[in-house]
Design a protein around this motif. Sequence first.
Motif, PDB file in Angstrom:
ATOM      1  N   ALA A  32       0.807  -1.219   0.000  1.00  0.00           N
ATOM      2  CA  ALA A  32       0.000   0.000   0.000  1.00  0.00           C
ATOM      3  C   ALA A  32       0.844   1.275   0.000  1.00  0.00           C
ATOM      4  O   ALA A  32       0.418   2.311  -0.533  1.00  0.00           O
ATOM      5  CB  ALA A  32      -0.932  -0.006   1.210  1.00  0.00           C
ATOM      6  N   TYR A  33       2.040   1.219   0.570  1.00  0.00           N
ATOM      7  CA  TYR A  33       2.889   2.411   0.681  1.00  0.00           C
ATOM      8  C   TYR A  33       4.182   2.269  -0.119  1.00  0.00           C
ATOM      9  O   TYR A  33       5.218   2.815   0.254  1.00  0.00           O
ATOM     10  CB  TYR A  33       3.215   2.669   2.163  1.00  0.00           C
ATOM     11  CG  TYR A  33       2.015   3.055   2.989  1.00  0.00           C
ATOM     12  CD1 TYR A  33       1.644   4.385   3.162  1.00  0.00           C
ATOM     13  CD2 TYR A  33       1.228   2.077   3.590  1.00  0.00           C
ATOM     14  CE1 TYR A  33       0.544   4.737   3.932  1.00  0.00           C
ATOM     15  CE2 TYR A  33       0.114   2.412   4.347  1.00  0.00           C
ATOM     16  CZ  TYR A  33      -0.220   3.743   4.513  1.00  0.00           C
ATOM     17  OH  TYR A  33      -1.318   4.084   5.269  1.00  0.00           O
ATOM     18  N   ARG A  34       4.095   1.525  -1.201  1.00  0.00           N
ATOM     19  CA  ARG A  34       5.296   1.230  -1.973  1.00  0.00           C
ATOM     20  C   ARG A  34       6.014   2.496  -2.439  1.00  0.00           C
ATOM     21  O   ARG A  34       7.237   2.623  -2.287  1.00  0.00           O
ATOM     22  CB  ARG A  34       4.935   0.368  -3.179  1.00  0.00           C
ATOM     23  CG  ARG A  34       6.131  -0.009  -4.072  1.00  0.00           C
ATOM     24  CD  ARG A  34       5.708  -0.961  -5.173  1.00  0.00           C
ATOM     25  NE  ARG A  34       4.669  -0.384  -6.012  1.00  0.00           N
ATOM     26  CZ  ARG A  34       4.919   0.418  -7.057  1.00  0.00           C
ATOM     27  NH1 ARG A  34       6.169   0.740  -7.362  1.00  0.00           N
ATOM     28  NH2 ARG A  34       3.932   0.896  -7.788  1.00  0.00           N
ATOM     29  N   ARG A  35       5.296   3.443  -3.007  1.00  0.00           N
ATOM     30  CA  ARG A  35       5.941   4.653  -3.530  1.00  0.00           C
ATOM     31  C   ARG A  35       6.598   5.456  -2.424  1.00  0.00           C
ATOM     32  O   ARG A  35       7.735   5.940  -2.575  1.00  0.00           O
ATOM     33  CB  ARG A  35       4.917   5.516  -4.268  1.00  0.00           C
ATOM     34  CG  ARG A  35       4.407   4.893  -5.567  1.00  0.00           C
ATOM     35  CD  ARG A  35       3.452   5.837  -6.271  1.00  0.00           C
ATOM     36  NE  ARG A  35       2.960   5.257  -7.515  1.00  0.00           N
ATOM     37  CZ  ARG A  35       2.089   5.857  -8.329  1.00  0.00           C
ATOM     38  NH1 ARG A  35       1.620   7.074  -8.019  1.00  0.00           N
ATOM     39  NH2 ARG A  35       1.692   5.260  -9.435  1.00  0.00           N
ATOM     40  N   GLU A  36       5.881   5.639  -1.315  1.00  0.00           N
ATOM     41  CA  GLU A  36       6.444   6.403  -0.203  1.00  0.00           C
ATOM     42  C   GLU A  36       7.703   5.742   0.352  1.00  0.00           C
ATOM     43  O   GLU A  36       8.701   6.405   0.657  1.00  0.00           O
ATOM     44  CB  GLU A  36       5.407   6.573   0.903  1.00  0.00           C
ATOM     45  CG  GLU A  36       4.217   7.435   0.531  1.00  0.00           C
ATOM     46  CD  GLU A  36       3.090   6.631  -0.069  1.00  0.00           C
ATOM     47  OE1 GLU A  36       3.379   5.561  -0.669  1.00  0.00           O
ATOM     48  OE2 GLU A  36       1.922   7.067   0.049  1.00  0.00           O
ATOM     49  N   LEU A  37       7.655   4.419   0.470  1.00  0.00           N
ATOM     50  CA  LEU A  37       8.806   3.696   1.019  1.00  0.00           C
ATOM     51  C   LEU A  37       9.993   3.765   0.078  1.00  0.00           C
ATOM     52  O   LEU A  37      11.150   3.910   0.513  1.00  0.00           O
ATOM     53  CB  LEU A  37       8.426   2.237   1.289  1.00  0.00           C
ATOM     54  CG  LEU A  37       7.431   2.023   2.451  1.00  0.00           C
ATOM     55  CD1 LEU A  37       6.920   0.588   2.462  1.00  0.00           C
ATOM     56  CD2 LEU A  37       8.088   2.357   3.787  1.00  0.00           C
ATOM     57  N   GLU A  38       9.747   3.668  -1.229  1.00  0.00           N
ATOM     58  CA  GLU A  38      10.838   3.768  -2.196  1.00  0.00           C
ATOM     59  C   GLU A  38      11.447   5.164  -2.188  1.00  0.00           C
ATOM     60  O   GLU A  38      12.660   5.339  -2.322  1.00  0.00           O
ATOM     61  CB  GLU A  38      10.334   3.413  -3.590  1.00  0.00           C
ATOM     62  CG  GLU A  38      10.018   1.936  -3.776  1.00  0.00           C
ATOM     63  CD  GLU A  38       9.448   1.637  -5.148  1.00  0.00           C
ATOM     64  OE1 GLU A  38       9.149   2.611  -5.894  1.00  0.00           O
ATOM     65  OE2 GLU A  38       9.287   0.446  -5.481  1.00  0.00           O
ATOM     66  N   ALA A  39      10.615   6.175  -2.035  1.00  0.00           N
ATOM     67  CA  ALA A  39      11.109   7.555  -2.038  1.00  0.00           C
ATOM     68  C   ALA A  39      11.875   7.894  -0.763  1.00  0.00           C
ATOM     69  O   ALA A  39      12.654   8.865  -0.737  1.00  0.00           O
ATOM     70  CB  ALA A  39       9.936   8.521  -2.209  1.00  0.00           C
ATOM     71  N   ALA A  40      11.683   7.117   0.306  1.00  0.00           N
ATOM     72  CA  ALA A  40      12.336   7.421   1.584  1.00  0.00           C
ATOM     73  C   ALA A  40      13.817   7.118   1.575  1.00  0.00           C
ATOM     74  O   ALA A  40      14.559   7.581   2.457  1.00  0.00           O
ATOM     75  CB  ALA A  40      11.650   6.644   2.702  1.00  0.00           C
ATOM     76  N   GLY A  41      14.288   6.348   0.609  1.00  0.00           N
ATOM     77  CA  GLY A  41      15.711   6.041   0.512  1.00  0.00           C
ATOM     78  C   GLY A  41      16.237   5.368   1.762  1.00  0.00           C
ATOM     79  O   GLY A  41      15.695   4.345   2.218  1.00  0.00           O
TER      80      GLY A  41
END
Length: 517
Positions: free
Chosen positions: A436-445
């Motif tokens: 569900a939070y794939r994009r946010e987690l990827e952007a968090a580096g």
Amino acid sequence: MSRRKIGNSVPDVGDRGYIRQKTAGKLWVRERVDGFTDKGSFREIGSFAGKTKYNKDGSIESFSPGNFIAGKATANGRSVIVGADDFSIRGGHADGAIWGKSLYAEQMARKLKIPMVRLIDGSSGGGSVTLILDMGATYLPPLIGMHDMIASLSEIPVVAAALGPAVGLGAARATLTHFSVVSEDIGSLFAAGPPIVANATYEEVTKETLGGALIHTSNGTFDNLASTEQECFDQIRQFLGYLPSNTFELPPKHNSEDPVDRRDDQLLSIIPRRRQRMYQIRDILTKVIDSQSWFEIGSRWGDGAVCGLARIGGYSVGIISFDCTVNGSVITAASCQKFRRHIDLCDTFGIPILNFADYAGFAVGTKAEREATIRHGSTLTAALYQCDVPYFSIVLRKVFGVAGAAFVDNRVPNMRVGWPSGDWGSLPLEGGINAAYRRELEAAGENRQQLYESILAKFEAVRSPLRTAELFDMPEIIDPRDTRPLVCEWVSMVYDHILPHRLEKVKINGPRVLYRP
């Protein structure tokens, strides 16, 4: 010389077939019947049947008894029909058989509405090329008795023990059953023996490497493994003890000295607080059911599916659950097949089902897709919804996705309670957050883990099973120690108020669902 005197009622210790039987460490056919049945209870049918050559004056030149014996007996005081192969005569081949005896035994068990017990050792009625010479022509292969064998599955308990090779039709007789057990040291099963396999596939195999006991108890062909022939007999008697003699009767009630209000403090700590840690499901089962009443079916196959029979307050119940130490409670194609078979067994004989739920969902990935997991899962789901025996769920821990829903949401109303360790939803929370939070987690580096943990903390606040109970989606969260008193009360009520009415419908309309092994 009379037929009875030269028949197979007493062993000919000098006979080559008898010597072969004993050299292989196997019991003789009548020793098997005596070992399984209550002493003195076996009443043989067809003791004179055999192949006789007469002299011109009508006297007997020679007599070869049939290599199958049958009769009525009791086992633990209950009436049964027993059919047993005599491997010492023609290795159990069809040209040593009297076809009518086996057929008559099957038909008699069905007519009398009592269990059919098959003690298998040989081809058990399969073909033999020598028959062609005897007949002077080839023939279309028949399946003599198959109609009754299959029809019996919806009417009476049918069990089998493989006490030697079960080949061809013998293999079918071993598997067209509600319960089968194989003796580890001598039992085997295959569609065709090593010589035919070598000719067909160029494989050089032995009976053990082709279809030995360990192979077929790990793939579900046989339900249970036994170390000896006597243990096979003991397991069959124990299995039959949970079942009625036919589908028109209620399962038997046994006296139990185990108090129905017993509460076990060890249930409070069996499931670890950390959800990632494993526990032993059988420790829970044996602390809830009547003492010494657990009879597991198929422990060597099913990828963690746990199925068996037990007693609650003396009443027979079916048990389904999952061993979380295997595959982390993930349901595979093999798990689905095992669950479906057990549900069908309970449905056929009117045995209530207790579901100790811990299901993480269906297996995913390329292996799961190759094994058609969803197809088998859909078949399992249909079995859960179609069976109409009383069904009660105790949610121990995980219930996720379609698989979890099928196990706990298949009745109206759903009889279910949860333990404080319950954890449920559409997806396991940890994996669901990543989706569900794939994009946010990827952007968090490099801050990905920190973000993940902060999101997880938000969900943890609403993860408590008590929140579900507040919405009445879970009727009750119980103290684990109250599980036995609760299910004892439930089982007693269904035997008093539900199963008798269900049985009346069966008597009027016949078996509702045809059993498929």
